[in-house]
Design an enzyme around this catalytic site. Structure first.
Site, PDB file in Angstrom:
ATOM      1  N   PHE A  76     -27.093  24.240 -16.345  1.00 53.89           N
ATOM      2  CA  PHE A  76     -27.069  25.374 -15.451  1.00 53.89           C
ATOM      3  C   PHE A  76     -25.675  25.664 -14.672  1.00 53.89           C
ATOM      4  O   PHE A  76     -25.020  24.948 -13.970  1.00 53.89           O
ATOM      5  CB  PHE A  76     -28.206  25.235 -14.086  1.00 53.89           C
ATOM      6  CG  PHE A  76     -29.438  25.387 -14.397  1.00 53.89           C
ATOM      7  CD1 PHE A  76     -30.298  26.178 -14.158  1.00 53.89           C
ATOM      8  CD2 PHE A  76     -29.851  24.069 -15.298  1.00 53.89           C
ATOM      9  CE1 PHE A  76     -31.721  26.215 -14.512  1.00 53.89           C
ATOM     10  CE2 PHE A  76     -31.617  24.224 -15.488  1.00 53.89           C
ATOM     11  CZ  PHE A  76     -32.468  25.318 -15.478  1.00 53.89           C
ATOM     12  N   ASP A  77     -25.227  26.957 -14.682  1.00 54.56           N
ATOM     13  CA  ASP A  77     -24.431  27.312 -13.784  1.00 54.56           C
ATOM     14  C   ASP A  77     -24.891  27.634 -12.382  1.00 54.56           C
ATOM     15  O   ASP A  77     -26.213  27.610 -12.431  1.00 54.56           O
ATOM     16  CB  ASP A  77     -23.884  28.809 -14.189  1.00 54.56           C
ATOM     17  CG  ASP A  77     -22.717  29.494 -13.163  1.00 54.56           C
ATOM     18  OD1 ASP A  77     -21.706  28.644 -13.040  1.00 54.56           O
ATOM     19  OD2 ASP A  77     -22.818  30.458 -12.951  1.00 54.56           O
ATOM     20  N   VAL A  78     -24.076  27.802 -11.326  1.00 57.64           N
ATOM     21  CA  VAL A  78     -24.658  27.702  -9.936  1.00 57.64           C
ATOM     22  C   VAL A  78     -24.588  29.550  -9.296  1.00 57.64           C
ATOM     23  O   VAL A  78     -25.868  30.037  -8.923  1.00 57.64           O
ATOM     24  CB  VAL A  78     -24.019  26.941  -9.076  1.00 57.64           C
ATOM     25  CG1 VAL A  78     -24.484  26.919  -7.533  1.00 57.64           C
ATOM     26  CG2 VAL A  78     -24.316  25.648  -9.483  1.00 57.64           C
TER      27      VAL A  78
END
Length: 235
Positions: A19-21
């Protein structure tokens, strides 16, 4: 929406979801957008608000280049003043208005229940990332967190995703990445990972449409897509 990944004529199983944030897990991109719009309004400079959307997902010297190209008609001290104002308002927004994006708890719970390893790869530095994910009670869901100050090159360079793959001793082709920006999609693609784009501020360009395994509207669609297309293989 595709089928199972086929690598070399065989079914390829996904072992890790990354996951990116900002803009993907947390609403930070919209909080910064609100800050820039507020500053643009205060200073009667609508161009400043529009520039924000151009720098979403951009890092380092590329930001300066975009600012110079789009705000060259303003004195540099004026631009600096507005940037400082936007930073203050934006950090205040994040302090009081931060929240997970829609369907984040559901997709995390679903993926963990299926036995996937989960990781984070973000351009934001570790101190801010850990504070924000901790405040949202999200940290315990992830097996590994890699941040922008722990790599030498930023997205769209593939380094961050290659480093995640190395940490888990995985071939990047067995990784599924969730990203919201073009730079992020390009980084994952160049690393050899599969990537689902969940656009935040900016719509996908033709480049992202070509690189992404799929484009979805939100994390619930991403969850359904993964359920329909990805097989897991035990570590």
């Amino acid at each position: 929406m595709g089928g199972l990944f086929k690598i070399g004529g065989t079914m390829k199983k996904i072992k890790l979801i990354v996951f990116d944030v900002d803009g993907l897990m947390l609403n930070t991109e919209w909080l910064w957008q609100d800050a820039w719009r507020e500053v643009a309004k205060r200073n009667d400079c609508p161009e400043f608000a529009r520039v924000h959307d151009l720098i979403v997902g951009v890092n380092g010297s590329d930001i300066d280049k975009i600012l110079n190209e789009n705000l060259s008609f303003l004195p540099k001290d004026k631009v600096k003043k507005m940037l400082d104002e936007a930073h203050i308002i934006g950090m205040d927004n994040i302090k009081y208005k931060l929240k997970p994006t829609p369907y984040l708890p559901e997709i995390v719970e679903d993926l963990k229940s299926k036995g996937f390893k989960l990781a984070v790869a973000t351009a934001t530095n570790r101190d801010l990332t850990m504070e924000r994910l901790g405040r949202m009670d999200l940290l315990n869901n992830f097996d590994y967190v890699l941040c922008g100050d722990e790599v030498t090159k930023r997205k769209p360079d593939p380094e961050i995703y290659l480093k995640v793959a190395k940490h888990f001793d995985l071939d990047p082709s067995s990784i599924m990445v969730l990203e919201d920006t073009g730079y992020g999609v390009q980084a994952a693609y160049r690393a050899g990972a599969n990537v689902i784009m969940v656009p935040s501020i900016n719509p996908p360009t033709s480049i992202e449409k070509e690189m992404a395994f799929a484009l979805v509207k939100n994390l619930d669609e991403a969850r359904i897509l993964i359920e329909q297309t990805v097989l897991k293989e035990d570590f």
